[in-house]
Motif scaffolding. Structure first.
Motif, PDB file in Angstrom:
ATOM      1  N   LYS A 363     -78.021 -70.685 -20.539  1.00 35.08           N
ATOM      2  CA  LYS A 363     -78.076 -69.277 -20.122  1.00 35.08           C
ATOM      3  C   LYS A 363     -76.704 -68.750 -19.732  1.00 35.08           C
ATOM      4  N   GLY A 364     -75.916 -69.575 -19.070  1.00 40.52           N
ATOM      5  CA  GLY A 364     -74.633 -69.149 -18.570  1.00 40.52           C
ATOM      6  C   GLY A 364     -74.762 -68.343 -17.297  1.00 40.52           C
ATOM      7  N   VAL A 365     -73.639 -67.838 -16.828  1.00 39.08           N
ATOM      8  CA  VAL A 365     -73.595 -67.016 -15.627  1.00 39.08           C
ATOM      9  C   VAL A 365     -73.291 -65.576 -16.045  1.00 39.08           C
ATOM     10  N   MET A 366     -74.161 -64.663 -15.652  1.00 39.78           N
ATOM     11  CA  MET A 366     -73.939 -63.252 -15.945  1.00 39.78           C
ATOM     12  C   MET A 366     -73.004 -62.676 -14.894  1.00 39.78           C
ATOM     13  N   PRO A 367     -71.863 -62.118 -15.296  1.00 40.50           N
ATOM     14  CA  PRO A 367     -70.927 -61.566 -14.316  1.00 40.50           C
ATOM     15  C   PRO A 367     -71.504 -60.344 -13.607  1.00 40.50           C
ATOM     16  N   ASP A 368     -71.025 -60.087 -12.411  1.00 41.46           N
ATOM     17  CA  ASP A 368     -71.425 -58.875 -11.695  1.00 41.46           C
ATOM     18  C   ASP A 368     -70.871 -57.641 -12.374  1.00 41.46           C
ATOM     19  N   HIS A 369     -69.676 -57.777 -12.947  1.00 43.91           N
ATOM     20  CA  HIS A 369     -69.018 -56.678 -13.635  1.00 43.91           C
ATOM     21  C   HIS A 369     -68.649 -57.163 -15.037  1.00 43.91           C
ATOM     22  N   GLU A 370     -69.461 -56.749 -16.015  1.00 41.55           N
ATOM     23  CA  GLU A 370     -69.219 -57.220 -17.381  1.00 41.55           C
ATOM     24  C   GLU A 370     -68.108 -56.395 -18.011  1.00 41.55           C
ATOM     25  N   VAL A 371     -67.037 -57.075 -18.409  1.00 39.82           N
ATOM     26  CA  VAL A 371     -65.878 -56.427 -19.003  1.00 39.82           C
ATOM     27  C   VAL A 371     -65.482 -57.218 -20.247  1.00 39.82           C
ATOM     28  N   VAL A 372     -65.517 -56.573 -21.396  1.00 39.61           N
ATOM     29  CA  VAL A 372     -65.134 -57.213 -22.656  1.00 39.61           C
ATOM     30  C   VAL A 372     -63.673 -56.907 -22.937  1.00 39.61           C
ATOM     31  N   GLN A 373     -62.926 -57.921 -23.304  1.00 38.34           N
ATOM     32  CA  GLN A 373     -61.509 -57.714 -23.601  1.00 38.34           C
ATOM     33  C   GLN A 373     -61.334 -56.882 -24.859  1.00 38.34           C
ATOM     34  N   PRO A 374     -60.508 -55.848 -24.813  1.00 39.98           N
ATOM     35  CA  PRO A 374     -60.260 -55.034 -26.007  1.00 39.98           C
ATOM     36  C   PRO A 374     -59.342 -55.777 -26.977  1.00 39.98           C
ATOM     37  N   GLU A 375     -59.347 -55.345 -28.222  1.00 44.48           N
ATOM     38  CA  GLU A 375     -58.512 -55.981 -29.238  1.00 44.48           C
ATOM     39  C   GLU A 375     -57.041 -55.583 -29.096  1.00 44.48           C
ATOM     40  N   SER A 376     -56.763 -54.628 -28.232  1.00 41.70           N
ATOM     41  CA  SER A 376     -55.388 -54.145 -28.078  1.00 41.70           C
ATOM     42  C   SER A 376     -54.461 -55.179 -27.459  1.00 41.70           C
ATOM     43  N   GLY A 377     -55.054 -56.175 -26.791  1.00 41.73           N
ATOM     44  CA  GLY A 377     -54.234 -57.211 -26.173  1.00 41.73           C
ATOM     45  C   GLY A 377     -54.070 -57.046 -24.680  1.00 41.73           C
ATOM     46  N   GLU A 378     -54.448 -55.904 -24.130  1.00 37.62           N
ATOM     47  CA  GLU A 378     -54.351 -55.724 -22.689  1.00 37.62           C
ATOM     48  C   GLU A 378     -55.424 -56.547 -21.990  1.00 37.62           C
ATOM     49  N   ASP A 379     -55.154 -56.964 -20.750  1.00 35.36           N
ATOM     50  CA  ASP A 379     -56.088 -57.789 -20.006  1.00 35.36           C
ATOM     51  C   ASP A 379     -56.971 -56.894 -19.142  1.00 35.36           C
ATOM     52  N   ALA A 380     -58.022 -56.335 -19.761  1.00 31.67           N
ATOM     53  CA  ALA A 380     -58.918 -55.420 -19.063  1.00 31.67           C
ATOM     54  C   ALA A 380     -59.699 -56.128 -17.960  1.00 31.67           C
ATOM     55  N   GLN A 381     -59.990 -57.411 -18.166  1.00 31.86           N
ATOM     56  CA  GLN A 381     -60.739 -58.156 -17.155  1.00 31.86           C
ATOM     57  C   GLN A 381     -59.916 -58.348 -15.887  1.00 31.86           C
ATOM     58  N   LEU A 382     -58.652 -58.717 -16.039  1.00 33.24           N
ATOM     59  CA  LEU A 382     -57.771 -58.857 -14.888  1.00 33.24           C
ATOM     60  C   LEU A 382     -57.570 -57.501 -14.211  1.00 33.24           C
ATOM     61  N   ASP A 383     -57.431 -56.442 -14.997  1.00 31.77           N
ATOM     62  CA  ASP A 383     -57.265 -55.109 -14.426  1.00 31.77           C
ATOM     63  C   ASP A 383     -58.487 -54.733 -13.595  1.00 31.77           C
ATOM     64  N   ALA A 384     -59.675 -55.066 -14.080  1.00 34.77           N
ATOM     65  CA  ALA A 384     -60.891 -54.754 -13.332  1.00 34.77           C
ATOM     66  C   ALA A 384     -60.962 -55.547 -12.032  1.00 34.77           C
ATOM     67  N   ALA A 385     -60.514 -56.796 -12.078  1.00 35.72           N
ATOM     68  CA  ALA A 385     -60.495 -57.615 -10.868  1.00 35.72           C
ATOM     69  C   ALA A 385     -59.530 -57.036  -9.843  1.00 35.72           C
ATOM     70  N   MET A 386     -58.373 -56.606 -10.298  1.00 30.32           N
ATOM     71  CA  MET A 386     -57.375 -56.022  -9.407  1.00 30.32           C
ATOM     72  C   MET A 386     -57.901 -54.736  -8.754  1.00 30.32           C
ATOM     73  N   LYS A 387     -58.634 -53.942  -9.521  1.00 29.47           N
ATOM     74  CA  LYS A 387     -59.201 -52.704  -9.002  1.00 29.47           C
ATOM     75  C   LYS A 387     -60.217 -53.011  -7.893  1.00 29.47           C
ATOM     76  N   LEU A 388     -61.037 -54.056  -8.107  1.00 32.22           N
ATOM     77  CA  LEU A 388     -62.026 -54.418  -7.097  1.00 32.22           C
ATOM     78  C   LEU A 388     -61.351 -54.838  -5.789  1.00 32.22           C
TER      79      LEU A 388
END
Length: 391
Positions: A363-388
């Motif tokens: 099953k895995g672990v479902m994140p509280d904040h699901e963020v898919v990395q874009p193909e552009s290469g930017e780290d959207a997941q890290l950015d979301a963590a920093m915002k939190l």
């Protein structure tokens, strides 16, 4: 068919070692002559039963000795028998390893080996790359987590261990790896040069103008718990930090006890995880009250597996935000037994659960904040963590 526990031991000792076992158990009463041992009737009947259940093994070995046209490597023959017993379980995590494979596994857990720098797991889709070590030959060649390995040097492999052995080799030698990416039907190919992979399991830094601590755990090896504690202690001394990001992305897991040590440093007093074995016996793993005061966010993705998932699931249950995508889904624990010749057997013996009883397996672990990395290469997941951490 369920294989009985005593059979593996019998395959290892067979005929001559029975006498030694009787002596160790206190069943060797006395020796009448140089070739005769007297035992209790019930012990004799037990030996007869074991011999009848496993009699084909020595018989087949004798047939090969007497009838086979060419020379046979008996060590290789018996290794194959042990390996087949574990493979018959149909469990990708239960396996027999010879001494060389045990050494390679230990080096792999501590990120110290020769190869291309990938972690691969056998799945229903095929041989899946679940993580790629940054700066490794695999990373330089463009391989990514989620790629399916099809062939190495033109050969297909059904066994994960055989595939791993084919990928590894002497530093400086080359291999051609064919793979498939995502839903693509076409086959991609890349030539790679094997190298010495030596990567510490813990790396730390400061982000956002030194206001956020960052610790990446690439795997859980022998020293991960101690190294994590040292990195976190150093960050905690900085009074200017607003929070902490723990990056578990593409972490394939490793040693569960090291994951427990890391969890103990970030969780309050209470249950970290618990395991249940086939008999329903439960074992609890707990943390003390000494948790980091830093506000924490956990990063995960589909390459986060095993002990890393345990850590993420526990953090989620205690209200620590988990950011990223659904994790791999390996929630079972293996018990590894080493033999005198350096070989070992690893058997799935328990399943572990989150503090609130959530299952991870398949099953895995479902994140509280699901963020898919874009193909552009930017780290959207890290950015979301920093915002939190800033909110």
């Amino acid at each position: 068919m369920r294989i009985k526990t005593g059979r593996l031991v019998l395959l290892l000792i067979l005929t001559a070692a029975v006498t030694l076992s009787l002596a160790a158990m206190g069943l060797w009463l006395y020796m009448d002559r140089g070739d005769r041992v007297i035992v209790e009737r019930e012990d004799y009947e037990e030996l007869v039963r074991i011999r009848e259940e496993n009699g084909k093994v020595p018989k087949i070995r004798d047939m090969i000795r007497d009838q086979y046209l060419r020379d046979a490597d008996e060590d290789a023959m018996m290794d194959a028998a042990y390996r087949a017993m574990l493979e018959s379980l149909g469990d990708p995590y239960s396996r027999y390893m010879d001494a060389d494979e045990v050494t390679k596994l230990r080096d792999s857990l501590n990120n110290n080996f020769t190869g291309i720098g990938v972690t691969i797991r056998a799945t229903d889709k095929g041989m899946l790359i679940v993580s790629v070590i940054p700066g490794s030959p695999a990373a330089s060649g463009g391989l990514e987590a989620g790629d399916i390995v099809l062939r190495v040097d033109g050969k297909e492999y059904d066994s994960l261990q055989d595939l791993t052995n084919a990928i590894r080799g002497e530093a400086g030698t080359t291999l051609t790896l064919e793979f498939q990416r995502g839903e693509e039907e076409k086959t991609r190919s890349v030539n790679l040069v094997r190298g010495q992979i030596s990567d510490v399991t813990i790396s730390s830094s400061k982000l956002a103008e030194d206001t956020v601590g960052y610790i990446r755990i690439s795997t859980f090896g022998d020293k991960t718990g101690a190294d994590f504690n040292a990195a976190l202690t150093a960050l905690e001394k900085d009074e200017g930090l607003a929070g902490l990001v723990i990056d578990l992305r593409d972490n394939p897991g490793g040693l569960l006890d090291q994951g427990i040590l890391v969890a103990d440093r970030i969780l309050p007093e209470g249950l970290i995880t618990y395991t249940l074995d086939a008999a329903g016996a439960r074992e609890d793993f707990t943390s003390d009250e000494a948790a980091t005061p830093l506000k924490t966010v956990i990063l995960v993705n589909e390459g986060t597996a095993s002990a890393a998932e345990m850590l993420a699931a526990a953090a989620k249950d205690y209200g620590i935000p988990v950011v990223g995508t659904v994790t791999y889904g390996k929630g079972v624990v293996q018990n590894t037994t080493r033999f005198e010749d350096g070989s070992a057997v690893s058997i799935t013996h328990a399943e572990y659960f989150s503090p609130k009883g959530a299952s991870i397996q398949d099953k895995g672990v479902m994140p509280d904040h699901e963020v898919v990395q874009p193909e552009s290469g930017e780290d959207a997941q890290l950015d979301a963590a920093m915002k939190l951490l800033k909110d």
